[in-house]
Write a protein that holds these residues in place. Structure first.
Motif, PDB file in Angstrom:
ATOM      1  N   ARG A   1      12.770 116.846  10.483  1.00  0.00           N
ATOM      2  CA  ARG A   1      11.436 116.895  10.146  1.00  0.00           C
ATOM      3  C   ARG A   1      11.218 116.050   8.743  1.00  0.00           C
ATOM      4  N   CYS A   2      10.159 115.129   8.582  1.00  0.00           N
ATOM      5  CA  CYS A   2       9.818 114.438   7.526  1.00  0.00           C
ATOM      6  C   CYS A   2       8.301 114.683   7.562  1.00  0.00           C
ATOM      7  N   ALA A   3       7.478 115.259   6.580  1.00  0.00           N
ATOM      8  CA  ALA A   3       6.183 115.556   6.649  1.00  0.00           C
ATOM      9  C   ALA A   3       5.840 115.231   5.189  1.00  0.00           C
ATOM     10  N   MET A   4       4.513 114.584   5.082  1.00  0.00           N
ATOM     11  CA  MET A   4       3.886 114.422   3.767  1.00  0.00           C
ATOM     12  C   MET A   4       2.450 114.669   3.781  1.00  0.00           C
ATOM     13  N   GLY A   5       1.944 115.375   2.613  1.00  0.00           N
ATOM     14  CA  GLY A   5       0.675 115.668   2.496  1.00  0.00           C
ATOM     15  C   GLY A   5      -0.232 114.543   2.202  1.00  0.00           C
ATOM     16  N   SER A   6      -1.311 114.840   2.013  1.00  0.00           N
ATOM     17  CA  SER A   6      -2.541 113.920   2.085  1.00  0.00           C
ATOM     18  C   SER A   6      -2.515 113.115   0.653  1.00  0.00           C
ATOM     19  N   ILE A   7      -2.708 111.975   0.501  1.00  0.00           N
ATOM     20  CA  ILE A   7      -2.776 111.357  -0.994  1.00  0.00           C
ATOM     21  C   ILE A   7      -3.956 111.097  -1.227  1.00  0.00           C
ATOM     22  N   PRO A   8      -4.706 111.615  -2.380  1.00  0.00           N
ATOM     23  CA  PRO A   8      -6.087 111.167  -2.473  1.00  0.00           C
ATOM     24  C   PRO A   8      -6.172 109.623  -3.006  1.00  0.00           C
TER      25      PRO A   8
ATOM     26  N   ARG B   1       0.163 114.130  -7.428  1.00  0.00           N
ATOM     27  CA  ARG B   1       1.318 114.964  -6.840  1.00  0.00           C
ATOM     28  C   ARG B   1       1.236 115.137  -5.178  1.00  0.00           C
ATOM     29  N   VAL B   2       2.000 114.747  -4.689  1.00  0.00           N
ATOM     30  CA  VAL B   2       1.904 114.900  -3.028  1.00  0.00           C
ATOM     31  C   VAL B   2       2.963 115.670  -2.673  1.00  0.00           C
ATOM     32  N   ALA B   3       2.677 116.489  -1.646  1.00  0.00           N
ATOM     33  CA  ALA B   3       3.492 117.352  -0.805  1.00  0.00           C
ATOM     34  C   ALA B   3       4.267 116.562  -0.115  1.00  0.00           C
ATOM     35  N   PHE B   4       5.795 116.678  -0.070  1.00  0.00           N
ATOM     36  CA  PHE B   4       6.634 115.978   0.849  1.00  0.00           C
ATOM     37  C   PHE B   4       7.657 116.996   0.915  1.00  0.00           C
TER      38      PHE B   4
ATOM     39  N   GLY C   1       8.411 118.024  -3.097  1.00  0.00           N
ATOM     40  CA  GLY C   1       7.269 117.131  -3.228  1.00  0.00           C
ATOM     41  C   GLY C   1       7.456 115.905  -3.901  1.00  0.00           C
ATOM     42  N   MET C   2       6.557 115.003  -4.298  1.00  0.00           N
ATOM     43  CA  MET C   2       6.890 114.008  -5.011  1.00  0.00           C
ATOM     44  C   MET C   2       5.543 113.580  -6.027  1.00  0.00           C
ATOM     45  N   THR C   3       5.695 112.779  -6.996  1.00  0.00           N
ATOM     46  CA  THR C   3       4.756 112.268  -7.656  1.00  0.00           C
ATOM     47  C   THR C   3       4.634 110.824  -7.565  1.00  0.00           C
ATOM     48  N   LEU C   4       3.281 110.050  -7.329  1.00  0.00           N
ATOM     49  CA  LEU C   4       3.016 108.662  -7.304  1.00  0.00           C
ATOM     50  C   LEU C   4       2.192 108.618  -8.450  1.00  0.00           C
TER      51      LEU C   4
ATOM     52  N   LEU D   1     -13.291  88.776 -12.143  1.00  0.00           N
ATOM     53  CA  LEU D   1     -14.511  88.464 -11.591  1.00  0.00           C
ATOM     54  C   LEU D   1     -15.303  89.593 -11.307  1.00  0.00           C
ATOM     55  N   ALA D   2     -16.657  89.713 -11.538  1.00  0.00           N
ATOM     56  CA  ALA D   2     -17.383  90.693 -11.119  1.00  0.00           C
ATOM     57  C   ALA D   2     -17.486  91.045  -9.733  1.00  0.00           C
ATOM     58  N   GLY D   3     -17.202  92.441  -9.384  1.00  0.00           N
ATOM     59  CA  GLY D   3     -17.068  92.811  -8.159  1.00  0.00           C
ATOM     60  C   GLY D   3     -16.329  93.906  -7.717  1.00  0.00           C
ATOM     61  N   ASN D   4     -16.158  94.419  -6.807  1.00  0.00           N
ATOM     62  CA  ASN D   4     -15.354  95.506  -6.139  1.00  0.00           C
ATOM     63  C   ASN D   4     -14.083  95.156  -5.842  1.00  0.00           C
ATOM     64  N   TYR D   5     -12.929  95.971  -6.166  1.00  0.00           N
ATOM     65  CA  TYR D   5     -11.693  95.746  -6.024  1.00  0.00           C
ATOM     66  C   TYR D   5     -10.982  96.686  -5.214  1.00  0.00           C
ATOM     67  N   VAL D   6     -10.152  96.310  -4.070  1.00  0.00           N
ATOM     68  CA  VAL D   6      -9.459  97.541  -3.356  1.00  0.00           C
ATOM     69  C   VAL D   6      -8.028  96.898  -3.108  1.00  0.00           C
ATOM     70  N   GLU D   7      -7.305  97.900  -2.722  1.00  0.00           N
ATOM     71  CA  GLU D   7      -5.910  97.758  -2.310  1.00  0.00           C
ATOM     72  C   GLU D   7      -5.668  98.999  -1.569  1.00  0.00           C
ATOM     73  N   THR D   8      -4.705  98.620  -0.523  1.00  0.00           N
ATOM     74  CA  THR D   8      -4.560  99.753   0.451  1.00  0.00           C
ATOM     75  C   THR D   8      -2.755  99.643   0.322  1.00  0.00           C
ATOM     76  N   ILE D   9      -2.200 100.910   0.140  1.00  0.00           N
ATOM     77  CA  ILE D   9      -0.699 101.191  -0.143  1.00  0.00           C
ATOM     78  C   ILE D   9      -0.375 101.875   1.254  1.00  0.00           C
ATOM     79  N   THR D  10       0.636 101.670   1.677  1.00  0.00           N
ATOM     80  CA  THR D  10       1.162 102.440   2.954  1.00  0.00           C
ATOM     81  C   THR D  10       2.389 102.869   2.799  1.00  0.00           C
ATOM     82  N   ILE D  11       2.749 104.076   2.976  1.00  0.00           N
ATOM     83  CA  ILE D  11       3.827 104.825   2.851  1.00  0.00           C
ATOM     84  C   ILE D  11       4.421 105.375   4.091  1.00  0.00           C
ATOM     85  N   THR D  12       5.511 105.008   4.446  1.00  0.00           N
ATOM     86  CA  THR D  12       6.166 105.410   5.774  1.00  0.00           C
ATOM     87  C   THR D  12       7.569 106.067   5.571  1.00  0.00           C
ATOM     88  N   VAL D  13       7.778 107.130   6.101  1.00  0.00           N
ATOM     89  CA  VAL D  13       8.987 107.831   5.907  1.00  0.00           C
ATOM     90  C   VAL D  13       9.965 107.885   7.464  1.00  0.00           C
TER      91      VAL D  13
END
Length: 174
Positions: A39-46, A63-66, A142-145, A159-171
């Motif tokens: 079993r490998c389980a990870m908690g939600s990441i805000p 801090r992430v439950a892992f 757990g772990m700390t990101l 440049l003015a505006g909104n900035y985004v990034e999506t990080i995906t973690i797979t165990v």
């Protein structure tokens, strides 16, 4: 008399308990087994909202439950390799449309003694995907990101505006 007849009747129908013969043995081996599913389980990441990016030197920790009861490999990827402007990720004129960052991971693992594994990824490295191994350990605490934003690379800033990034973690259990 009834008691005697009852005892005779019981004696006729009673049979001795069947058992293996007793031999001159002083050791007996008994096979005992069972299983535990991996079993490998990870908690939600805000979500990490840095707000005004002009302030510079911004960072955030989570801090992430892992919990993983087998050795594992963690694969991490970033969708753009930087916090990218939502409509002009290449920027415009002297203004940059991307803000690089560093992603840090820190987690205690057991081998059976506890030691802390740490790894830092540059956001450009995550565009192709990065990998983090438990090196034979298991994780239960757990772990700390952490994310540390870099300085803008454009000569005039961002440049003015909104900035985004999506990080995906797979165990993946090993």
């Amino acid at each position: 008399m009834r008691l005697i007849i009852g005892l005779c009747f019981a004696a006729c129908y009673a049979s001795p308990a069947l058992a293996d013969e007793i031999v001159d043995t002083r050791t007996v081996q008994i096979a005992v087994d069972g299983t535990i599913s991996q079993r490998c389980a990870m908690g939600s990441i805000p979500n990490m909202d840095f707000g005004d990016l002009n302030r510079g030197g911004l960072s955030a920790n989570a801090r992430v439950a892992f919990d993983c009861n087998v050795p594992f490999t963690m694969n991490i990827s970033g969708s753009g390799g930087a916090l990218s402007h939502t409509t002009m990720p290449s920027g415009q004129g002297p203004y940059s449309g991307a803000l690089p960052y560093a992603l840090g991971i820190s987690m205690p693992v057991r081998h059976p003694s506890v030691r802390t594994l740490t790894r830092t990824f540059d956001s450009r490295e995550l565009r192709g995907g990065g990998s983090f191994s438990s090196n034979g350990g298991i994780a239960t605490d757990g772990m700390t990101l952490s994310i540390q934003l870099a300085a803008p690379t454009g000569e005039a800033g961002l440049l003015a505006g909104n900035y985004v990034e999506t990080i995906t973690i797979t165990v993946s259990p090993m």
